[in-house]
Enzyme design. Structure first.
Site, PDB file in Angstrom:
ATOM      1  N   SER A   1      12.993  25.288  36.728  1.00 19.65           N
ATOM      2  CA  SER A   1      12.676  26.607  37.254  1.00 19.65           C
ATOM      3  C   SER A   1      13.296  27.689  36.388  1.00 19.65           C
ATOM      4  CB  SER A   1      13.263  26.690  38.667  1.00 19.65           C
ATOM      5  OG  SER A   1      13.281  28.014  39.122  1.00 19.65           O
TER       6      SER A   1
ATOM      7  N   TYR B   1      20.538  25.510  45.090  1.00 22.42           N
ATOM      8  CA  TYR B   1      19.221  25.043  44.637  1.00 22.42           C
ATOM      9  C   TYR B   1      19.122  25.127  43.113  1.00 22.42           C
ATOM     10  CZ  TYR B   1      14.365  25.434  43.214  1.00 22.42           C
ATOM     11  OH  TYR B   1      13.186  25.288  42.523  1.00 22.42           O
TER      12      TYR B   1
ATOM     13  N   LYS C   1      18.824  22.209  39.829  1.00 21.63           N
ATOM     14  CA  LYS C   1      17.856  22.204  38.713  1.00 21.63           C
ATOM     15  C   LYS C   1      18.598  22.144  37.371  1.00 21.63           C
ATOM     16  CE  LYS C   1      14.100  22.325  41.083  1.00 21.63           C
ATOM     17  NZ  LYS C   1      13.328  21.087  41.206  1.00 21.63           N
TER      18      LYS C   1
HETATM   19  P1  NAD Z   1       6.851  21.752  47.976  1.00 23.52           P
HETATM   20  O1  NAD Z   1       7.955  21.772  48.961  1.00 23.52           O
HETATM   21  O2  NAD Z   1       5.511  22.215  48.421  1.00 23.52           O
HETATM   22  O3  NAD Z   1       6.714  20.307  47.323  1.00 23.52           O
HETATM   23  C1  NAD Z   1       7.795  19.422  47.190  1.00 23.52           C
HETATM   24  C2  NAD Z   1       7.391  18.108  47.822  1.00 23.52           C
HETATM   25  O4  NAD Z   1       8.467  17.182  47.695  1.00 23.52           O
HETATM   26  C3  NAD Z   1       7.078  18.231  49.319  1.00 23.52           C
HETATM   27  O5  NAD Z   1       5.819  17.673  49.589  1.00 23.52           O
HETATM   28  C4  NAD Z   1       8.199  17.449  50.007  1.00 23.52           C
HETATM   29  O6  NAD Z   1       7.754  16.822  51.193  1.00 23.52           O
HETATM   30  C5  NAD Z   1       8.577  16.462  48.915  1.00 23.52           C
HETATM   31  N1  NAD Z   1       9.958  15.956  48.974  1.00 23.52           N
HETATM   32  C6  NAD Z   1      11.105  16.662  49.089  1.00 23.52           C
HETATM   33  N2  NAD Z   1      12.170  15.829  49.103  1.00 23.52           N
HETATM   34  C7  NAD Z   1      11.678  14.563  48.984  1.00 23.52           C
HETATM   35  C8  NAD Z   1      12.269  13.280  48.942  1.00 23.52           C
HETATM   36  N3  NAD Z   1      13.591  13.100  49.050  1.00 23.52           N
HETATM   37  N4  NAD Z   1      11.462  12.200  48.806  1.00 23.52           N
HETATM   38  C9  NAD Z   1      10.129  12.343  48.712  1.00 23.52           C
HETATM   39  N5  NAD Z   1       9.511  13.538  48.769  1.00 23.52           N
HETATM   40  C10 NAD Z   1      10.277  14.634  48.893  1.00 23.52           C
HETATM   41  O7  NAD Z   1       7.338  22.634  46.721  1.00 23.52           O
HETATM   42  P2  NAD Z   1       6.536  23.111  45.439  1.00 23.52           P
HETATM   43  O8  NAD Z   1       6.481  24.605  45.473  1.00 23.52           O
HETATM   44  O9  NAD Z   1       5.287  22.345  45.267  1.00 23.52           O
HETATM   45  O10 NAD Z   1       7.593  22.727  44.312  1.00 23.52           O
HETATM   46  C11 NAD Z   1       7.530  21.506  43.604  1.00 23.52           C
HETATM   47  C12 NAD Z   1       8.711  21.423  42.669  1.00 23.52           C
HETATM   48  O11 NAD Z   1       8.721  22.554  41.799  1.00 23.52           O
HETATM   49  C13 NAD Z   1      10.070  21.430  43.388  1.00 23.52           C
HETATM   50  O12 NAD Z   1      10.943  20.553  42.707  1.00 23.52           O
HETATM   51  C14 NAD Z   1      10.530  22.860  43.227  1.00 23.52           C
HETATM   52  O13 NAD Z   1      11.921  22.969  43.267  1.00 23.52           O
HETATM   53  C15 NAD Z   1       9.974  23.221  41.862  1.00 23.52           C
HETATM   54  N6  NAD Z   1       9.767  24.668  41.669  1.00 23.52           N
HETATM   55  C16 NAD Z   1       9.024  25.377  42.559  1.00 23.52           C
HETATM   56  C17 NAD Z   1       8.859  26.765  42.391  1.00 23.52           C
HETATM   57  C18 NAD Z   1       8.093  27.579  43.381  1.00 23.52           C
HETATM   58  O14 NAD Z   1       8.249  28.811  43.380  1.00 23.52           O
HETATM   59  N7  NAD Z   1       7.207  26.995  44.207  1.00 23.52           N
HETATM   60  C19 NAD Z   1       9.443  27.400  41.279  1.00 23.52           C
HETATM   61  C20 NAD Z   1      10.174  26.633  40.373  1.00 23.52           C
HETATM   62  C21 NAD Z   1      10.335  25.260  40.572  1.00 23.52           C
HETATM   63  N1  UFG Z   2      10.248  40.021  47.619  1.00 21.71           N
HETATM   64  C1  UFG Z   2      10.067  41.061  48.505  1.00 21.71           C
HETATM   65  N2  UFG Z   2       9.800  40.748  49.799  1.00 21.71           N
HETATM   66  C2  UFG Z   2       9.698  39.465  50.250  1.00 21.71           C
HETATM   67  C3  UFG Z   2       9.888  38.420  49.333  1.00 21.71           C
HETATM   68  C4  UFG Z   2      10.166  38.743  48.015  1.00 21.71           C
HETATM   69  O1  UFG Z   2      10.147  42.238  48.148  1.00 21.71           O
HETATM   70  O2  UFG Z   2       9.453  39.264  51.453  1.00 21.71           O
HETATM   71  C5  UFG Z   2      10.483  40.343  46.188  1.00 21.71           C
HETATM   72  C6  UFG Z   2      11.777  39.785  45.609  1.00 21.71           C
HETATM   73  O3  UFG Z   2      12.837  40.704  45.791  1.00 21.71           O
HETATM   74  C7  UFG Z   2      11.385  39.586  44.137  1.00 21.71           C
HETATM   75  C8  UFG Z   2       9.892  39.244  44.198  1.00 21.71           C
HETATM   76  O4  UFG Z   2       9.438  39.733  45.458  1.00 21.71           O
HETATM   77  O5  UFG Z   2      11.520  40.797  43.440  1.00 21.71           O
HETATM   78  C9  UFG Z   2       9.606  37.749  44.109  1.00 21.71           C
HETATM   79  O6  UFG Z   2      10.387  37.072  45.099  1.00 21.71           O
HETATM   80  P1  UFG Z   2      10.097  35.536  45.475  1.00 21.71           P
HETATM   81  O7  UFG Z   2      11.022  35.184  46.589  1.00 21.71           O
HETATM   82  O8  UFG Z   2       8.646  35.332  45.690  1.00 21.71           O
HETATM   83  O9  UFG Z   2      10.460  34.771  44.135  1.00 21.71           O
HETATM   84  P2  UFG Z   2      11.817  34.715  43.307  1.00 21.71           P
HETATM   85  O10 UFG Z   2      11.510  35.237  41.936  1.00 21.71           O
HETATM   86  O11 UFG Z   2      12.936  35.313  44.028  1.00 21.71           O
HETATM   87  O12 UFG Z   2      12.083  33.148  43.244  1.00 21.71           O
HETATM   88  C10 UFG Z   2      11.055  32.187  42.998  1.00 21.71           C
HETATM   89  C11 UFG Z   2      11.407  30.885  43.719  1.00 21.71           C
HETATM   90  C12 UFG Z   2      12.645  30.292  43.098  1.00 21.71           C
HETATM   91  C13 UFG Z   2      12.414  30.126  41.621  1.00 21.71           C
HETATM   92  C14 UFG Z   2      12.045  31.442  40.985  1.00 21.71           C
HETATM   93  C15 UFG Z   2      11.734  31.267  39.530  1.00 21.71           C
HETATM   94  O13 UFG Z   2      11.640  31.123  45.092  1.00 21.71           O
HETATM   95  O14 UFG Z   2      12.873  29.026  43.654  1.00 21.71           O
HETATM   96  O15 UFG Z   2      10.902  31.990  41.635  1.00 21.71           O
HETATM   97  O16 UFG Z   2      10.773  30.299  39.359  1.00 21.71           O
HETATM   98  F1  UFG Z   2      13.557  29.681  41.076  1.00 21.71           F
END
Ligand code: NAD
Ligand code: UFG
Length: 337
Positions: free
Chosen positions: A124, A148, A152
């Protein structure tokens, strides 16, 4: 290739399963459904017209994972499974460290025992902490501000050490920026449990009438309109980045690190405007105090992925919002419909 997708029922995982199947790969999905439901995988099968095995299995379960590898000739793993809510990780650090770290140790152990040496890991942009300049390049200093993010960053180091210890490994670390949007069908998308933490699902739920108004976290940042700026990337572009990574870097030993972003930053107010245009209505919002730990501006230099993987995000902000709205309006209550 036969690819194991951990966390494949989740938001990014389900979209990646579609692109892997469309490209002709075979997949096996492992998910404990702690933050997803099997319906997403049924939809993946409908979208692609393809079948694949699903194991409701926790990656902490060594015997369960061993069975998956015994029963399938896995060649590469795309590892999404993990807990991902920043705020929750501050409240429950042990749960986050255990699930994300121990789960990955288990997975890599079972991979080694089955001579599988290709892993693509979901990292991330959070590993860049509070970047001094933008756009962010892969060699920028790394730091984290919450458990979190620490999982990572530590897992990036663990997987890099695994490569050092055994040079047969290909470790791909993909640092995602802010994934949003949904598959064109509107049949899979982001379905957070409870009140969304992230901006886009929150905005989408206001648009569909589940929440009364958007809270904009601060308007005094040093940005174009004072609100936070992020690099939003269409989840299908992100999924295609995984496809390229697994195709181009499997069996190329080393540690390969890529930013997956668009290189464009949009403010919160620009997102509210773009989503209003996509859904055809004005969306109520209020400026509230900044959220602790948020950085002002974060966007990627994604040129390394372009040069080495031949991957570049194609979909713009209007398409991201239109596709998110298509999913949310077709499924106001997510997969519970
Ligand atoms: P998500 O929660 O939709 O998907 C993660 C999946 O992993 C879920 O289906 C959950 O049930 C499963 N899971 C969690 N723990 C588990 C375990 N112990 N065993 C088996 N399954 C398990 O999240 P996502 O948004 O699809 O994110 C996927 C990956 O990308 C995650 O590792 C997350 O940290 C990373 N990531 C997400 C974002 C974001 O903004 N969505 C940004 C950066 C990184
Ligand atoms: N924000 C608002 N109102 C809300 C939610 C968010 O104003 O209700 C703003 C935040 O302050 C930020 C922007 O919208 O400026 C984006 O916020 P998000 O929570 O959507 O995303 P972040 O960039 O904070 O974080 C996300 C994931 C993290 C990941 C990161 C980089 O939640 O897990 O992107 O990939 F690490």
């Amino acid at each position: 290739m036969k690819i194991l997708v951990t966390g494949g029922a989740g938001y990014i995982g389900s979209h990646t399963c579609v692109e892997l199947l469309n490209a002709g790969h075979e997949i096996v999905v492992v998910d404990n459904l702690s933050n997803s439901c099997e319906k997403s995988l049924d939809e993946v099968k409908k979208i692609t017209g393809k079948e694949f095995p699903f194991y409701k299995c926790d990656i902490l379960d060594y015997e369960g994972l061993t069975k998956v590898f015994d029963e399938n000739e896995v060649e590469a793993v795309i590892h999404f499974a993990g807990l991902k809510a920043v705020g929750e990780s501050v409240e429950k650090p042990l749960e986050y460290y255990h699930n994300n770290m121990t789960g990955t140790f288990n997975l890599v152990k079972v991979m080694k025992e089955h001579n599988v040496f290709n892993i693509v890991f979901s990292s991330s942009a959070t590993v860049y902490g509070s970047p001094k300049t933008v756009p962010i390049k892969e060699d920028f200093p790394l730091s984290t501000t919450n458990p979190y993010g620490s999982t990572k960053l530590m897992l990036e180091r663990v997987l890099s050490d695994v490569y050092v210890s055994d040079n047969r490994f290909s470790v791909v670390l993909l640092r995602y920026f802010n994934p949003i949007g949904a598959h064109k069908s509107g049949n899979i998308g982001e379905d957070p449990k409870g009140i969304p933490n992230n901006l886009l699902p929150y905005v989408a739920q206001v648009a569909v009438g589940r929440l009364p108004k958007i809270n904009v976290f601060g308007d005094c940042y040093p940005t174009k309109d004072g609100t936070g700026v992020r690099d939003y990337i269409h989840v299908v572009d992100l999924a295609l980045g995984h496809l390229k990574a697994v195709e181009k870097r499997s069996n190329v030993p080393g540690v390969h690190i890529y930013n997956l972003g668009t290189g464009q930053g949009y403010s919160v107010l620009e997102i509210v405007k773009a989503f209003s245009e996509a859904c055809g209505k004005d969306l109520p919002y209020e400026i509230v105090p900044p959220r602790a730990g948020d950085v002002a501006i974060c966007y990627a230099d994604a040129s390394k992925a372009k040069e080495e993987l031949g991957w570049e995000a194609q979909r713009g902000i209007a398409e991201m919002c239109a596709d998110a709205w298509n999913w949310q309006s077709k499924n106001p209550n997510g997969f519970e419909n």
